[in-house]
Design a protein around this motif. Structure first.
Motif, PDB file in Angstrom:
ATOM      1  N   VAL A  78      47.513  13.980  34.586  1.00 52.64           N
ATOM      2  CA  VAL A  78      46.248  13.464  35.102  1.00 52.64           C
ATOM      3  C   VAL A  78      45.908  14.212  36.385  1.00 52.64           C
ATOM      4  O   VAL A  78      46.647  14.110  37.371  1.00 52.64           O
ATOM      5  CB  VAL A  78      46.362  11.947  35.386  1.00 52.64           C
ATOM      6  N   PRO A  79      44.807  14.990  36.390  1.00 50.46           N
ATOM      7  CA  PRO A  79      44.476  15.728  37.609  1.00 50.46           C
ATOM      8  C   PRO A  79      44.045  14.778  38.726  1.00 50.46           C
ATOM      9  O   PRO A  79      43.242  13.881  38.511  1.00 50.46           O
ATOM     10  CB  PRO A  79      43.330  16.640  37.185  1.00 50.46           C
ATOM     11  N   VAL A  80      44.614  14.978  39.909  1.00 45.76           N
ATOM     12  CA  VAL A  80      44.284  14.161  41.074  1.00 45.76           C
ATOM     13  C   VAL A  80      43.897  15.121  42.190  1.00 45.76           C
ATOM     14  O   VAL A  80      44.734  15.894  42.657  1.00 45.76           O
ATOM     15  CB  VAL A  80      45.473  13.282  41.515  1.00 45.76           C
ATOM     16  N   LEU A  81      42.636  15.074  42.566  1.00 43.63           N
ATOM     17  CA  LEU A  81      42.143  15.939  43.634  1.00 43.63           C
ATOM     18  C   LEU A  81      41.426  15.101  44.673  1.00 43.63           C
ATOM     19  O   LEU A  81      41.096  13.952  44.421  1.00 43.63           O
ATOM     20  CB  LEU A  81      41.206  17.016  43.064  1.00 43.63           C
ATOM     21  N   ASP A  82      41.160  15.694  45.812  1.00 45.93           N
ATOM     22  CA  ASP A  82      40.541  14.974  46.924  1.00 45.93           C
ATOM     23  C   ASP A  82      39.015  15.009  46.872  1.00 45.93           C
ATOM     24  O   ASP A  82      38.365  14.716  47.862  1.00 45.93           O
ATOM     25  CB  ASP A  82      41.019  15.564  48.250  1.00 45.93           C
ATOM     26  N   PHE A  83      38.449  15.382  45.758  1.00 45.39           N
ATOM     27  CA  PHE A  83      37.007  15.437  45.611  1.00 45.39           C
ATOM     28  C   PHE A  83      36.660  15.053  44.169  1.00 45.39           C
ATOM     29  O   PHE A  83      37.538  15.004  43.310  1.00 45.39           O
ATOM     30  CB  PHE A  83      36.465  16.827  45.968  1.00 45.39           C
ATOM     31  N   PRO A  84      35.392  14.762  43.891  1.00 42.97           N
ATOM     32  CA  PRO A  84      35.012  14.350  42.526  1.00 42.97           C
ATOM     33  C   PRO A  84      35.303  15.442  41.494  1.00 42.97           C
ATOM     34  O   PRO A  84      35.125  16.626  41.765  1.00 42.97           O
ATOM     35  CB  PRO A  84      33.503  14.115  42.637  1.00 42.97           C
ATOM     36  N   ILE A  85      35.779  14.992  40.336  1.00 45.42           N
ATOM     37  CA  ILE A  85      36.020  15.883  39.198  1.00 45.42           C
ATOM     38  C   ILE A  85      35.441  15.210  37.964  1.00 45.42           C
ATOM     39  O   ILE A  85      35.196  14.001  37.979  1.00 45.42           O
ATOM     40  CB  ILE A  85      37.523  16.173  39.000  1.00 45.42           C
ATOM     41  N   PRO A  86      35.225  15.941  36.882  1.00 41.07           N
ATOM     42  CA  PRO A  86      34.753  15.282  35.670  1.00 41.07           C
ATOM     43  C   PRO A  86      35.710  14.171  35.238  1.00 41.07           C
ATOM     44  O   PRO A  86      36.899  14.395  35.064  1.00 41.07           O
ATOM     45  CB  PRO A  86      34.718  16.424  34.643  1.00 41.07           C
ATOM     46  N   GLY A  87      35.193  12.965  35.151  1.00 36.96           N
ATOM     47  CA  GLY A  87      36.001  11.834  34.718  1.00 36.96           C
ATOM     48  C   GLY A  87      36.576  10.986  35.831  1.00 36.96           C
ATOM     49  O   GLY A  87      37.152   9.938  35.570  1.00 36.96           O
ATOM     50  N   ALA A  88      36.441  11.407  37.104  1.00 38.31           N
ATOM     51  CA  ALA A  88      36.950  10.624  38.233  1.00 38.31           C
ATOM     52  C   ALA A  88      36.146  10.956  39.495  1.00 38.31           C
ATOM     53  O   ALA A  88      36.015  12.127  39.850  1.00 38.31           O
ATOM     54  CB  ALA A  88      38.429  10.888  38.465  1.00 38.31           C
ATOM     55  N   ARG A  89      35.654   9.917  40.142  1.00 43.91           N
ATOM     56  CA  ARG A  89      34.852  10.114  41.360  1.00 43.91           C
ATOM     57  C   ARG A  89      35.697  10.535  42.561  1.00 43.91           C
ATOM     58  O   ARG A  89      35.197  11.170  43.475  1.00 43.91           O
ATOM     59  CB  ARG A  89      34.100   8.828  41.702  1.00 43.91           C
ATOM     60  N   ASP A  90      36.981  10.143  42.565  1.00 38.07           N
ATOM     61  CA  ASP A  90      37.850  10.457  43.700  1.00 38.07           C
ATOM     62  C   ASP A  90      39.302  10.303  43.271  1.00 38.07           C
ATOM     63  O   ASP A  90      39.597   9.952  42.117  1.00 38.07           O
ATOM     64  CB  ASP A  90      37.533   9.559  44.903  1.00 38.07           C
TER      65      ASP A  90
END
Length: 181
Positions: A78-90
């Motif tokens: 599950v990609p976890v980044l500090d900015f919005p990505i497709p499928g997750a706002r944060d």
């Protein structure tokens, strides 16, 4: 990213990402795009004799459905980044969805769900700390790492240490292991 194969792939990394991949992802990536790309990737891998893979891309639940259907083995990260990505706002939304997916698939015989905080290029990003060092630290984590000199790392912090060295010194150091060989 199977469906982006060959897209300006002869350019330097940051030019490729900023001017081609990121705009293409913003325009095209949705759950159907991920399903189509994952289905193609699985077919190519099975045809080539590959029976297990690790994936860290958007909409991991869609990818896990195709892994289940195909019979291949996989780690879905599950990609976890500090900015919005497709499928997750944060990062918080990515973590919540990742925990739900993990709980849904924790007994699956061919699927492992892991957190995928992106490369540890900064000393203590939210994504790395909250996923790899979370209260559920027994969950696998997978990240992109590299050994470029600090001066060449984009988004490098004020640190002069290589990303792997910063990661090893972090609160997560007990979870850092050697790469698979």
């Amino acid at each position: 990213m199977t469906l982006f194969r060959g897209l300006a792939d002869d350019l330097p990394l940051m030019t490729w990402l900023q001017q081609h991949i990121w705009p293409a992802e913003a325009k095209w990536v949705n759950e159907d795009f991920i399903r189509d790309g994952t289905e193609l990737a699985i077919a190519e891998q099975l045809k080539g004799g590959i029976t297990c893979f690790s994936d860290m891309y958007f909409f991991p639940a869609a990818a896990s459905e195709l892994v289940h259907k195909s019979g291949i083995r996989a780690q879905i990260t599950v990609p976890v980044l500090d900015f919005p990505i497709p499928g997750a706002r944060d990062a918080d939304e990515a973590l919540r969805k990742g925990l739900e997916l993990f709980d849904d698939l924790k007994h699956h015989p061919r699927l492992t769900v892991a957190f995928g905080p992106h490369a540890p290029t900064r000393s203590a990003t939210t994504s790395w700390r909250t996923s790899a060092c979370s209260p559920r630290s027994w969950m696998p984590a997978s990240t992109c790492t590299y050994r470029k000199p600090p001066s060449r790392c984009s988004r490098a912090s004020n640190s002069t240490a290589y990303p792997l060295a910063r990661l090893a010194r972090s609160a997560c150091s007990a979870r850092v292991s050697r790469p698979c060989t």
